[in-house]
Enzyme design. Structure first.
Site, PDB file in Angstrom:
ATOM      1  CE  LYS A 177      -8.531 -40.342  28.457  1.00 10.16           C
ATOM      2  NZ  LYS A 177      -9.386 -41.386  29.246  1.00 10.16           N
ATOM      3  N   GLY A 230      -5.443 -34.762  36.839  1.00  8.35           N
ATOM      4  CA  GLY A 230      -5.282 -36.267  37.355  1.00  8.35           C
ATOM      5  C   GLY A 230      -4.157 -36.341  38.285  1.00  8.35           C
ATOM      6  CB  SER A 231      -2.575 -39.605  39.136  1.00  8.79           C
ATOM      7  OG  SER A 231      -2.085 -40.348  37.725  1.00  8.79           O
ATOM      8  CD  GLU A 253      -5.737 -29.595  39.928  1.00  3.64           C
ATOM      9  OE1 GLU A 253      -5.319 -30.356  40.808  1.00  3.64           O
ATOM     10  OE2 GLU A 253      -7.002 -29.630  39.747  1.00  3.64           O
ATOM     11  CB  CYS A 287      -6.544 -32.851  43.880  1.00  3.10           C
ATOM     12  SG  CYS A 287      -7.408 -31.584  43.450  1.00  3.10           S
ATOM     13  CD  GLU A 387      -3.959 -36.962  45.357  1.00  4.99           C
ATOM     14  OE1 GLU A 387      -4.676 -35.869  45.456  1.00  4.99           O
ATOM     15  OE2 GLU A 387      -3.322 -37.565  44.351  1.00  4.99           O
TER      16      GLU A 387
END
Length: 487
Positions: A177, A230-231, A253, A287, A387
């Site tokens: 996705k 992602g987050s 990750e 990131c 972040e």
């Protein structure tokens, strides 16, 4: 700053066919540099997602039995097609999430991933032993089955390859996705997957938001492993869904708040150049960007002066389709407002604004944010702890090694850290003390090594990825013990 590009109409790849959403619905993707519509993209429904998983499940027996040398042929074909279309892929990322074509090397690196894994299959090895008297024992490495891959928007082509290539070569079938923020380049690669001749159902590519498609993949009982980048917030939700259903293996990750530590014996020019590039690359939407810089007090003024001059002079903002541009916009309005909110919070916290500090929407018509530097930022300020994902860096001062290690570790993140010093003993002490999955010595992000594992401590994720490690994420270990009769 008109793009002069007609909106594209990509499709999804399900069971070997390029298709629209089953209910015909789409969502708009906007060029963040112009706010013009770049594409109308299918929004995968629950039925679409379930159909993709069913197709992958049906394709698994034949694909896993094919043998890795034959599976590798498809990966090689895809690598060649990606290289052939690399300029088009770069343009699609530029009009979807704003990455300048001048800095887009990810189509070439993605092709390299497929080439690498097409040749890495001999490393899929079990072990055999006669250490148990009267028995021969061995382990088998076998694929999970259907694996789901959910990739981020900041470097979508990179993660498309780094996750799918090891999953496929190890015999799994894939449902991938894309992010709703940057689906265009990956949708074009989905067309190349079909052109490469992958058997129907082996490699499925969906587009859409986290709900419903991402949530369904996290919950689906036929998905046996899931890899997400992602987050941290979304990673926690995926972990929760997996735990509530079939306890599928989850590799995460996640975010970072990476510190860079500059001691007074460091090569100052090198430290400035590398830490500045870490923040400028992809407009800070990385990131592992070193968004916290700690400089020893005896060189702080000189470092700040050089960093400020370098950051302001090196940035060439503009249309990401122009080859002269090296600094694009934030990916969309949500990211733009998100970064500006942290800038305002930093001002209110008492930090000193040394450069930038504002957006350029009114003058540029795009979601551009000036390179921004804050000094003397409180360690407990929101911008120090969370972040930001933008071109915003804080530079604080330290006196002692013990002090700076404590400050660097005072975060829930632990993805990447760096230390600049000519004292090798100090470098090794600090590297061992930093609570980070990756540490650079006299170098910083995005610099990584192909043969090292990548992943985070603490809230930055679980599991490791990398050229020598990612295949393990998609292989189960089965133990066999066989009794041997005596004569």
């Amino acid at each position: 700053m008109a793009s002069n590009i007609s909106p594209v109409r990509p499709r999804m790849l399900i069971d070997g066919e390029l298709v629209e959403a089953s209910d015909g619905k789409t969502f708009s993707v906007y060029n963040p540099a112009t706010r013009e519509v770049s594409g109308e993209v299918p929004e995968a429904t629950a039925d679409d997602t379930n159909r993709a998983v069913a197709a992958a499940k049906a394709a698994f027996p034949a694909w896993s039995a094919l043998g890795p040398a034959k599976r590798a042929v498809y990966l090689k074909k895809l690598a060649a097609l990606i290289r052939e279309h690399k300029d088009e892929i770069a343009r699609l990322d530029a009009i979807a999430m704003g990455m300048p074509v001048s800095t887009h090397f990810f189509a070439e690196s993605a092709a390299g991933q497929y080439d690498h894994y097409s040749e890495a299959w001999p490393h899929i090895q079990g072990q055999a032993s006669v250490n148990t008297p009267g028995h021969v024992t061995m382990t088998l490495r076998q694929p999970f089955g259907v694996v789901a891959l959910i990739i981020p928007w900041n470097v979508p082509v990179h993660f498309f390859a780094t996750k799918s290539a090891p999953a496929l070569i190890t015999g799994n079938t894939v449902v991938l996705k894309t992010s709703e923020k940057a689906p265009l380049a990956v949708a074009r690669i989905a067309e190349l997957v079909q052109e490469a001749g992958f058997p129907p159902g082996v490699f499925n590519v969906l587009s859409g938001h986290g709900i419903p498609s991402g949530q369904i993949l996290s919950r689906h009982m036929d998905v046996r492993a899931l890899s997400f980048t992602g987050s941290s917030r979304t990673g926690k939700l995926i972990q929760e869904e997996a735990a509530r259903t079939n306890l599928k293996k989850v590799i995460l990750e996640l975010g970072g708040k990476s510190p860079a530590i500059i001691f007074d014996d460091a090569n100052l020019d090198k430290a400035v150049a590398q830490t500045r590039y870490s923040m400028q690359f992809n407009s800070g939407q990385v990131c592992m960007a070193n968004s916290r810089i700690y400089v020893q007090s005896t060189i702080a003024d000189k470092f700040v002066e050089q960093f400020k001059a370098s950051y302001s002079s090196s940035v060439k903002s503009g249309n990401p389709l122009d080859k002269e541009t090296n600094h694009g916009p934030q990916a969309d309005e949500l990211q733009y407002r998100h970064v500006l909110s942290y800038i305002e919070e930093a001002k209110e916290s008492g930090a000193t604004l040394a450069l930038g500090g504002s957006g350029k929407l009114e003058t540029s018509k795009g979601y551009f944010i000036e390179p921004t530097i804050f000094l003397n930022t409180p360690e407990q300020a929101k911008i120090t702890k969370e972040e930001v994902f933008g071109p915003v860096v804080i530079i604080n001062v330290f006196e002692s090694e013990k002090e700076v290690i404590a400050k660097a570790n005072d975060t829930e993140f632990g993805l990447y850290a760096s230390v600049f010093t000519k004292d090798i003993s100090r470098a090794m002490r600090v590297a061992q003390a930093l609570e980070s999955g990756y540490v650079g010595i006299n170098t910083t992000s995005p610099n990584t090594a192909h043969d090292l594992p990548f992943g985070g401590y603490k809230g930055s994720g679980q599991g490791r990825e990398g050229a020598l490690y990612s295949m393990d994420n998609f292989l189960e270990v089965k133990s066999l013990i066989m009794a041997v009769d005596e004569e």
